[in-house]
Enzyme design. Structure first.
Site, mmCIF file in Angstrom:
data_model
loop_
_atom_site.group_PDB
_atom_site.id
_atom_site.type_symbol
_atom_site.label_atom_id
_atom_site.label_comp_id
_atom_site.label_asym_id
_atom_site.label_seq_id
_atom_site.Cartn_x
_atom_site.Cartn_y
_atom_site.Cartn_z
ATOM 1 N N LYS A 58 2.126 -3.350 6.411
ATOM 2 C CA LYS A 58 2.404 -3.535 5.041
ATOM 3 C C LYS A 58 3.786 -3.519 4.786
ATOM 4 O O LYS A 58 4.283 -4.211 3.809
ATOM 5 C CB LYS A 58 1.373 -2.637 4.239
ATOM 6 C CG LYS A 58 0.209 -2.606 4.295
ATOM 7 C CD LYS A 58 -0.159 -3.885 3.384
ATOM 8 C CE LYS A 58 -1.694 -4.255 3.335
ATOM 9 N NZ LYS A 58 -2.043 -5.285 2.476
ATOM 10 N N SER A 77 0.651 -1.261 -0.069
ATOM 11 C CA SER A 77 0.264 0.026 -0.184
ATOM 12 C C SER A 77 0.757 1.223 0.056
ATOM 13 O O SER A 77 2.025 1.383 0.499
ATOM 14 C CB SER A 77 -0.906 -0.255 1.170
ATOM 15 O OG SER A 77 -1.433 1.156 1.584
ATOM 16 N N TYR A 129 -1.312 0.085 9.991
ATOM 17 C CA TYR A 129 -1.633 -0.541 8.566
ATOM 18 C C TYR A 129 -0.590 -0.352 7.763
ATOM 19 O O TYR A 129 0.067 -1.515 7.276
ATOM 20 C CB TYR A 129 -2.963 -0.047 8.118
ATOM 21 C CG TYR A 129 -3.185 -0.590 6.679
ATOM 22 C CD1 TYR A 129 -4.033 -1.669 6.624
ATOM 23 C CD2 TYR A 129 -2.997 0.308 5.493
ATOM 24 C CE1 TYR A 129 -4.154 -2.398 5.169
ATOM 25 C CE2 TYR A 129 -3.302 -0.072 4.281
ATOM 26 C CZ TYR A 129 -3.782 -1.554 4.127
ATOM 27 O OH TYR A 129 -4.216 -1.991 2.900
#
Length: 302
Positions: free
Chosen positions: A174, A142, A170
């Site tokens: 990633k 991402s 998050y």
């Protein structure tokens, strides 16, 4: 080719499955096989079969396809139950908790975005150590791996070599996932490809808990006669990609040769970034967001 799509019932996973099946030709036949907590064998079309693994069942049309096997359950449990079999040639890994829920629930973030990936990679390492072949693994990373700390600014423009500096749980997981993919590739346990997705818009359906979800909502809701809230200033710059362009990048990551995709690090899929690696693969950004909206309207029949 037998492809496992982890997160195969989600928006991007199901969309990738549809495109792969469409490219392989139209099938005749009866219902596909599905299993709760396990993965049985489905049929094959021109050498292609898919396993869609997710916490929920795939869309009905995919579940009925004779080339699709559904595996429903937590990914860690599915892997422990034999999901990673000797005939899985490639994996597209989408399975993840999204950004907003990761900030609220750190244990969910670790379990869904780190433990599940590590469990899968360890299963492939065990397969190779037992004499099996390393699979191709596409990891959907991402743009959230980039960020700017207090008093700092993002590079302008962001390029392939820009240093990651995630500012969220998050984004951190990633980036950790990218490093695991690179390391397991270096050791020869997998052939890994890290593809960094931009914010994908417009996504149909109900809003999810992603922090960037409003970037679909401000288009999707007004087109359905609903009000939508934009929680950021209008001049906020964002890196967006249409579902179609995101799908092109993921298919390229899955099927490109080793000469075409030589990087153990990551490829920034094209958007507002300067993505030289993506350009070398023939991947281009959307020509403009107005066309993205027109495509969404046409696809949804609005």
């Amino acid at each position: 080719m037998r492809i496992l799509i982890a997160g195969g019932a989600g928006f991007l996973g199901a969309r990738l499955a549809h495109s792969l099946l469409a490219q392989s030709g139209v099938a005749e036949g009866g219902p596909g096989k599905s299993a709760k907590g396990s993965a049985g064998k489905g049929g094959a079309r021109n050498g292609l079969s898919l396993i869609l693994a997710d916490r929920i069942a795939p869309p009905p049309d995919l579940a009925r396809d004779p080339c699709v096997t559904a595996a429903v359950g937590e990914l860690t449990d599915l892997v422990a139950g034999g999901l990673i079999s000797a005939d899985v040639d490639a994996v597209c890994h989408f399975a993840a908790a999204v950004s907003g829920e990761c900030e609220r629930d750190f244990e969910l973030d670790l379990r869904s975005n780190l433990l599940a990936l590590t469990t899968m990679l360890e299963a492939f390492r065990a397969r190779v150590l037992a004499g099996g072949q390393p699979p191709r693994v596409v990891f959907a990373s991402s743009v959230s791996i980039f960020g700017a700390g207090p008093g700092e600014r993002l590079p302008d423009p962001v390029v392939d070599a820009s240093l990651p500096a995630p500012q969220s749980s998050y984004g951190t997981q990633k980036f950790v996932g990218e490093q695991l993919i690179a390391e397991y590739s270096r050791k020869g346990y997998i052939h890994g490809r890290n593809a960094r997705l931009m914010t994908v818009s417009v996504r149909p359906g109900k809003p999810n808990q992603a922090a960037s979800g409003f970037l679909s909502g401000i288009v999707r809701e007004p087109l359905s006669g609903l009000r939508a809230n934009c929680p950021v200033p209008m001049e906020t710059a964002v890196a967006l990609s249409s579902p179609a362009r995101a799908g092109e990048g993921l298919r390229k990551a899955l099927f490109a040769s080793e000469l075409e995709w030589p990087w153990r690090s990551a490829v920034n899929l094209p958007a507002r970034f300067v993505s030289q690696r993506a350009a070398s693969l023939g991947l281009l950004p959307d020509p403009g967001y107005e066309q993205v909206i027109r495509d969404y309207i046409a696809e949804q029949g609005l």
